[in-house]
Scaffold this active site. Structure first.
Site, PDB file in Angstrom:
ATOM      1  N   HIS A   1       0.923  -1.120  -0.131  1.00  0.00           N
ATOM      2  CA  HIS A   1      -0.091   0.079   0.128  1.00  0.00           C
ATOM      3  C   HIS A   1       0.877   1.313  -0.035  1.00  0.00           C
ATOM      4  O   HIS A   1       0.453   2.459   0.805  1.00  0.00           O
ATOM      5  CB  HIS A   1      -0.998  -0.087   1.153  1.00  0.00           C
ATOM      6  CG  HIS A   1      -1.923  -1.050   0.975  1.00  0.00           C
ATOM      7  ND1 HIS A   1      -3.334  -1.084   0.382  1.00  0.00           N
ATOM      8  CD2 HIS A   1      -2.072  -2.388   1.569  1.00  0.00           C
ATOM      9  CE1 HIS A   1      -3.779  -2.232   0.453  1.00  0.00           C
ATOM     10  NE2 HIS A   1      -3.318  -2.805   1.402  1.00  0.00           N
TER      11      HIS A   1
ATOM     12  N   ASP B   1      -0.419  -5.392   6.009  1.00  0.00           N
ATOM     13  CA  ASP B   1      -1.476  -6.253   5.415  1.00  0.00           C
ATOM     14  C   ASP B   1      -1.140  -6.154   3.898  1.00  0.00           C
ATOM     15  O   ASP B   1      -0.520  -5.383   3.257  1.00  0.00           O
ATOM     16  CB  ASP B   1      -2.849  -5.678   5.557  1.00  0.00           C
ATOM     17  CG  ASP B   1      -3.033  -4.291   5.006  1.00  0.00           C
ATOM     18  OD1 ASP B   1      -2.154  -3.255   5.320  1.00  0.00           O
ATOM     19  OD2 ASP B   1      -3.789  -3.998   4.086  1.00  0.00           O
ATOM     20  N   GLU B   2      -1.621  -7.259   3.215  1.00  0.00           N
ATOM     21  CA  GLU B   2      -1.652  -7.440   1.722  1.00  0.00           C
ATOM     22  C   GLU B   2      -0.295  -6.984   1.034  1.00  0.00           C
ATOM     23  O   GLU B   2      -0.434  -6.413  -0.120  1.00  0.00           O
ATOM     24  CB  GLU B   2      -2.860  -6.421   1.217  1.00  0.00           C
ATOM     25  CG  GLU B   2      -4.062  -7.088   1.757  1.00  0.00           C
ATOM     26  CD  GLU B   2      -5.380  -6.115   1.375  1.00  0.00           C
ATOM     27  OE1 GLU B   2      -6.502  -6.692   0.853  1.00  0.00           O
ATOM     28  OE2 GLU B   2      -5.019  -4.827   0.988  1.00  0.00           O
ATOM     29  N   TYR B   3       0.706  -7.475   1.537  1.00  0.00           N
ATOM     30  CA  TYR B   3       1.986  -7.414   0.849  1.00  0.00           C
ATOM     31  C   TYR B   3       1.929  -8.520  -0.350  1.00  0.00           C
ATOM     32  O   TYR B   3       1.957  -9.604  -0.197  1.00  0.00           O
ATOM     33  CB  TYR B   3       3.081  -7.810   1.951  1.00  0.00           C
ATOM     34  CG  TYR B   3       4.492  -7.412   1.170  1.00  0.00           C
ATOM     35  CD1 TYR B   3       4.849  -6.170   0.289  1.00  0.00           C
ATOM     36  CD2 TYR B   3       5.716  -8.356   1.117  1.00  0.00           C
ATOM     37  CE1 TYR B   3       6.158  -5.926  -0.273  1.00  0.00           C
ATOM     38  CE2 TYR B   3       6.793  -8.200   0.791  1.00  0.00           C
ATOM     39  CZ  TYR B   3       7.144  -7.012  -0.152  1.00  0.00           C
ATOM     40  OH  TYR B   3       8.232  -6.671  -0.380  1.00  0.00           O
TER      41      TYR B   3
END
Length: 570
Positions: free
Chosen positions: A302, A364-366
């Site tokens: 992100h 999150d969400e790497y």
């Protein structure tokens, strides 16, 4: 870039005659004139509460003559407030209403730590404030600290648990007494008075003893994908303060924007952003309303808005394709860039001495870890992991080490309450997430994600962000639907962390010390799907329901229909 505005004094420092700024239909900072007039009429009065400006400070002398006991229509039933009070012991009497000439009495004086709370309540109700040795007369509200140190406590004493937020309100013989161990408790008592006057004209005769069930209660705002104005943010802070919520998380960096002025890296800042002066004003307002701000600078994913200016640090797969938003954590230049931003931003979000100092690392969400074969697709990360953690080192290990290092950076700047999203925690015999990092649990829908019970069993604290109930995602992508207040009110509790069922662990792991509370999150995935006004309207009832369910763990007494009607009045 918008020019910075001169900092405004916080609410606790403004003169009592200064009106509280209101923005938008959902911002209800002061009692409407119609509601006050109705309360005065029921109290057998007419006109304004006094000839002085509402909220002004009277002379520190006893009045020359006592006021006659007001005659008003009795206040009946139970206190009409959100969240509902935990305990109310009814007594015989007419109750209390804000009558003409009534005052807020502060025996400890105008320099005491509750003077600002008294002034705020006086502004809300159109009353005056008097200080020192006063005779409490019919219609008055007396405000006193009862905790250790009493009136000598510092202002905005750091709250360490639910007991510090407790308060007692007693309506007895047309007088109202508000006591609490800290000024936070006094503040929550003033919110009860404000709402009760708005909803029912006053409080029934008897004693309220109230306290929250969970110590952390709040909302989270994605200001990165969709910029929100300072006025809108401050209106929401006032709104959640009236609901006795005490945290405001600000997600200010993502692929679509970096929304806070940066002096160390001005090139990354989006055109539509908040200046540092504006952030300081927001933080000051929140602090004056006993709300902690939780800043979030997400990494190692992100980061698209930052990496657009540092393309050499973007993560690439084995074929050389750029992975949007992901930073290459094997590149030795990546950590210094993010650390410089963390240091700069952490200095902006200040905290009173001794207060919890929050920081959210993201995690999150790497995208490298969302692949079916991370080591094959990202060989540079796999190689760096083996070099750092031995031949069995994994990209998960490398990511854990990255977050541990970023935590050390913000801890060095005084932050002591560190959080990360649950999909940024990995189990490994080689490296573990810092033991003091709290798990913010939002999803268990994606492959490989751990159940919240596993975090609780290993001794970690878990904050409830259940995306089934508490995620308001603009545009409803990826099968998200806008949450409703009714569903939260009727079927969710702080123990429902994943899906729709309470977490399955021993009761000793479900108390407020282990599951401290919940936050309602607004995510701006499709920024144009709703206007700011539509977002404010859409989250109003869910926030009210969250406030109720985090304040009192018991089944609410009101039906949803009754609760919704009350929410429309308060």
């Amino acid at each position: 870039m918008r020019p910075p505005r001169a900092p405004r004094p916080s609410a606790s420092l403004r003169p009592a005659t200064t009106p509280t700024r209101r923005t938008g239909p959902a911002a209800r900072s002061a009692l409407p004139a119609a509601a006050l007039a109705a309360a005065l009429l029921l109290a057998g009065c007419s006109g304004t509460a006094d000839t002085e400006t509402p909220g002004s400070t009277s002379a520190k002398v006893n009045p020359t003559s006592a006021r006659a006991t007001p005659t008003w229509a009795p206040v009946t039933g139970t206190p009409q407030v959100i969240p509902a009070v935990r305990d109310f012991r009814r007594a015989d009497g007419r109750g209390w209403r804000p009558s003409k000439g009534a005052r807020v009495v502060v025996p400890a004086g105008e320099k005491s730590n509750v003077a600002d709370e008294a002034q705020r309540m006086a502004r809300d109700l159109g009353l005056t404030v008097v200080y020192g040795d006063q005779t409490v007369q019919p219609g008055d509200i007396e405000v006193k600290i009862t905790g250790k140190g009493g009136a000598q406590q510092a202002n905005n004493v750091p709250v360490q648990g639910a007991a510090d937020e407790a308060y007692t309100l007693t309506a007895d013989g047309t007088r109202l007494t508000l006591t609490a161990p800290t000024d936070a408790g006094i503040f929550y008592g003033t919110r009860t008075v404000k709402q009760a006057v708005r909803a029912a004209g006053g409080l029934p005769e008897g004693t309220i003893q109230d306290r929250p069930g969970r110590p952390q209660r709040g909302m989270s705002l994605d200001n990165a994908r969709k910029p929100y104005t300072q006025d809108w943010i401050e209106a929401r802070i006032r709104e959640i303060a009236d609901l006795k919520l005490n945290q405001f998380q600000l997600h200010f960096s993502d692929d679509q924007g970096f929304r806070i002025q940066s002096d160390t890296h001005p090139e990354i800042v989006s055109a539509d952003h908040l200046t540092k002066a504006q952030i300081r004003q927001i933080v000051a307002l929140a602090g004056s309303l006993h709300i902690s701000v939780v800043p979030e600078l997400d990494s190692p994913g992100h980061l698209g808005a930052v990496l657009a200016h540092y393309p050499n640090l973007q993560l690439r797969n084995a074929q050389g394709r750029v992975i949007t938003g992901a930073i290459d954590i094997s590149n030795p230049k990546s950590a210094p860039l993010i650390d410089s931003l963390l240091k700069e931003m952490s200095e902006l979000f200040t905290n009173p001495k001794g207060a919890p100092a929050y920081w959210h690392l993201g995690g999150d969400e790497y995208q490298a870890l969302m692949s079916s074969s991370p080591a094959t697709k990202y060989p540079q990360l796999a190689q760096a992991a083996r070099q750092k953690y031995g031949p069995n080192g994994t990209i998960e290990d490398l990511t854990t080490g990255w977050l541990n290092d970023r935590q050390k950076t913000v801890e060095a700047k005084g932050k002591n309450r560190i959080e990360a999203w649950n999909d940024g925690f990995f189990s490994s015999p080689r490296v573990s997430p810092d033991k003091n990092r709290m798990v913010d649990y939002w999803t268990g829908k994606e492959g490989g994600h751990r159940d919240p019970s596993s975090f609780l069993r290993e001794g970690r604290n878990v904050m409830n962000f259940n995306d089934e109930y508490l995620y308001y995602v603009l545009g409803e992508p990826n099968q998200f639907v806008y949450p409703t207040g009714q569903r939260i009110y009727e079927t969710w509790t702080p123990l429902v962390i994943r899906g729709t069922q309470p977490v399955s662990v021993p009761a000793s792991m479900t108390g407020p010390d282990r599951i401290p509370g919940a936050r309602f999150a607004i995510w701006s995935d499709r920024a144009q799907a709703q206007t700011q006004a539509q977002v404010a309207a859409g989250i109003r009832l869910p926030l009210a329901a969250l406030a109720q369910k985090t304040w009192d763990p018991r089944t609410p007494a009101l039906s949803w229909t009754g609760f919704k009607a009350l929410a429309d009045r308060v």
